[in-house]
Write a protein that holds these residues in place. Structure first.
Motif, PDB file in Angstrom:
ATOM      1  N   THR A  55       5.362  -4.958  -9.696  1.00  0.00           N
ATOM      2  CA  THR A  55       4.270  -5.358  -8.796  1.00  0.00           C
ATOM      3  C   THR A  55       3.023  -5.720  -9.604  1.00  0.00           C
ATOM      4  O   THR A  55       2.339  -6.712  -9.299  1.00  0.00           O
ATOM      5  CB  THR A  55       3.934  -4.226  -7.808  1.00  0.00           C
ATOM      6  N   GLY A  59       1.158  -9.269  -9.496  1.00  0.00           N
ATOM      7  CA  GLY A  59      -0.245  -9.362  -9.085  1.00  0.00           C
ATOM      8  C   GLY A  59      -1.145  -9.901 -10.181  1.00  0.00           C
ATOM      9  O   GLY A  59      -1.988 -10.776  -9.932  1.00  0.00           O
ATOM     10  N   ASP A  66       7.110 -12.996  -3.030  1.00  0.00           N
ATOM     11  CA  ASP A  66       6.751 -12.155  -1.892  1.00  0.00           C
ATOM     12  C   ASP A  66       7.105 -10.698  -2.215  1.00  0.00           C
ATOM     13  O   ASP A  66       8.217 -10.415  -2.670  1.00  0.00           O
ATOM     14  CB  ASP A  66       7.499 -12.596  -0.635  1.00  0.00           C
ATOM     15  N   ASP A  84      -1.138   1.184  -0.074  1.00  0.00           N
ATOM     16  CA  ASP A  84      -2.505   0.666   0.125  1.00  0.00           C
ATOM     17  C   ASP A  84      -3.231   0.524  -1.213  1.00  0.00           C
ATOM     18  O   ASP A  84      -3.898  -0.478  -1.473  1.00  0.00           O
ATOM     19  CB  ASP A  84      -3.308   1.614   1.033  1.00  0.00           C
ATOM     20  N   GLU A  87      -2.011  -2.502  -3.190  1.00  0.00           N
ATOM     21  CA  GLU A  87      -2.511  -3.756  -2.610  1.00  0.00           C
ATOM     22  C   GLU A  87      -3.952  -4.000  -3.045  1.00  0.00           C
ATOM     23  O   GLU A  87      -4.320  -5.123  -3.447  1.00  0.00           O
ATOM     24  CB  GLU A  87      -2.442  -3.714  -1.086  1.00  0.00           C
ATOM     25  N   ASP A  88      -4.761  -2.952  -2.948  1.00  0.00           N
ATOM     26  CA  ASP A  88      -6.180  -3.109  -3.326  1.00  0.00           C
ATOM     27  C   ASP A  88      -6.306  -3.424  -4.809  1.00  0.00           C
ATOM     28  O   ASP A  88      -7.103  -4.275  -5.216  1.00  0.00           O
ATOM     29  CB  ASP A  88      -6.948  -1.819  -3.003  1.00  0.00           C
ATOM     30  N   LEU A  92      -2.910  -8.151  -3.596  1.00  0.00           N
ATOM     31  CA  LEU A  92      -1.744  -8.779  -2.967  1.00  0.00           C
ATOM     32  C   LEU A  92      -1.356  -8.017  -1.702  1.00  0.00           C
ATOM     33  O   LEU A  92      -1.862  -6.940  -1.425  1.00  0.00           O
ATOM     34  CB  LEU A  92      -0.578  -8.873  -3.956  1.00  0.00           C
ATOM     35  N   THR A  93      -0.478  -8.624  -0.944  1.00  0.00           N
ATOM     36  CA  THR A  93       0.013  -7.994   0.282  1.00  0.00           C
ATOM     37  C   THR A  93       1.423  -7.485   0.048  1.00  0.00           C
ATOM     38  O   THR A  93       2.288  -8.223  -0.448  1.00  0.00           O
ATOM     39  CB  THR A  93       0.024  -9.005   1.448  1.00  0.00           C
ATOM     40  N   ILE A  94       1.636  -6.229   0.385  1.00  0.00           N
ATOM     41  CA  ILE A  94       2.980  -5.653   0.367  1.00  0.00           C
ATOM     42  C   ILE A  94       3.417  -5.566   1.828  1.00  0.00           C
ATOM     43  O   ILE A  94       2.933  -4.718   2.586  1.00  0.00           O
ATOM     44  CB  ILE A  94       2.999  -4.269  -0.304  1.00  0.00           C
ATOM     45  N   THR A  95       4.297  -6.445   2.225  1.00  0.00           N
ATOM     46  CA  THR A  95       4.706  -6.503   3.631  1.00  0.00           C
ATOM     47  C   THR A  95       5.608  -5.325   3.955  1.00  0.00           C
ATOM     48  O   THR A  95       6.599  -5.078   3.265  1.00  0.00           O
ATOM     49  CB  THR A  95       5.432  -7.830   3.929  1.00  0.00           C
ATOM     50  N   ARG A  96       5.235  -4.584   5.021  1.00  0.00           N
ATOM     51  CA  ARG A  96       6.020  -3.409   5.430  1.00  0.00           C
ATOM     52  C   ARG A  96       7.091  -3.838   6.431  1.00  0.00           C
ATOM     53  O   ARG A  96       6.753  -4.467   7.448  1.00  0.00           O
ATOM     54  CB  ARG A  96       5.142  -2.367   6.113  1.00  0.00           C
TER      55      ARG A  96
END
Ligand code: SF4
Length: 255
Positions: A55, A59, A66, A84, A87-88, A92-96
């Motif tokens: 990750t 990032g 994705d 969380d 992501e911060d 980036l977005t970690i899709t749940r």
């Protein structure tokens, strides 16, 4: 390499070639190479230490991959918080991907909410509802699936290649950390100040759902704390035990 040339199937020698290409690249180069092949590329993270390394690479280098996680509803609070935080940290977005409530209810009615302790069948049924069905949604339309599998994690994973065909999911699975050992992972995490799950420090080298993960004792294998009540040394949750092979074709139309 003909990964992107439709419409004929990708022959086995191309997957073998991809595996050989990746062998000589760094982690970031491996990820960037696959992401540049033109298909949707999905990385599924469990927020474990290996996955945090991947990750961070995605990032920091803004790679077009994705990132998704299976939020089973039974994760440790530490793991949920780390989603969380990660992501911060990397912007980036970690899709749940969650299980369907109706599926969870049906499971609980048939086996009991914690029925997975009673039999392997009940455990597999729970993993199917909470992990495998959401995984299918996460990988929908993907041509490449990035994982954090390493050869050193267990005897069952000792032959993990860099690229393999996943016939169950009809995509190519990429394991860019296949040849990293745990000491290299830890050194990399320290050097890059990558956030990791605090449970690792408390004896949990491998972290899954809370009711199915315990700390390991000194000298035990890395994955000994996963489904520890089962005797099968090859126990897995079903995410990585598909008929994966380097020798099968894949339709090029997926790529
Ligand atoms: S690891 Fe345990 S709680 Fe999580 S999905 Fe599998 S059986 Fe269910």
């Amino acid at each position: 390499m003909t990964i992107n040339t439709p419409p004929q199937p990708i022959p086995q020698h191309d997957i073998t070639s991809l595996d050989e290409t990746l062998r000589h690249l760094s982690l970031v180069e491996r990820l960037a190479f696959v992401a540049g092949l033109g298909s949707r590329t999905v990385f599924t993270t469990s927020l474990g230490i290996e996955d945090q390394v991947i990750t961070a690479a995605i990032g920091m280098h803004r790679l077009p991959i994705d990132v998704a996680t299976l939020e089973t509803g039974r994760l440790f609070a530490e793991t949920v918080r780390l989603i969380d935080e990660t992501e911060d940290r990397y912007g980036l977005t970690i899709t749940r991907f969650h299980p369907e409530p109706d599926d969870v209810s049906a499971y609980a009615e048939k086996y009991g909410l914690n029925g997975f302790y009673e039999s392997v069948e009940a455990r597999h049924a729970c993993c199917h509802v909470r992990k495998l069905i959401p995984l299918g949604k996460a990988l929908k339309g993907a041509g490449f699936w990035i994982t954090g599998l390493r050869r050193g994690q267990s005897g069952n994973r000792a032959a993990t290649p860099f690229a393999e065909f996943d016939s169950d999911r009809n995509l190519i699975k990429i394991n860019p950390l296949a040849d990293w050992d745990i000491e290299t992972i830890k050194a990399h995490v320290a050097a890059e100040n990558i956030p990791v799950n605090p449970l690792h420090e408390r004896g949990y080298p491998s972290i899954g759902c809370e009711p199915c993960t315990r700390a390991i004792k000194p000298g035990e294998p890395e994955r000994a704390g996963r489904w520890w009540w089962e005797n099968d040394e090859k126990r897995e949750c079903g995410l990585h035990v598909a008929e994966a092979t380097q020798a099968s074709p894949i339709p090029a139309s997926r790529h």
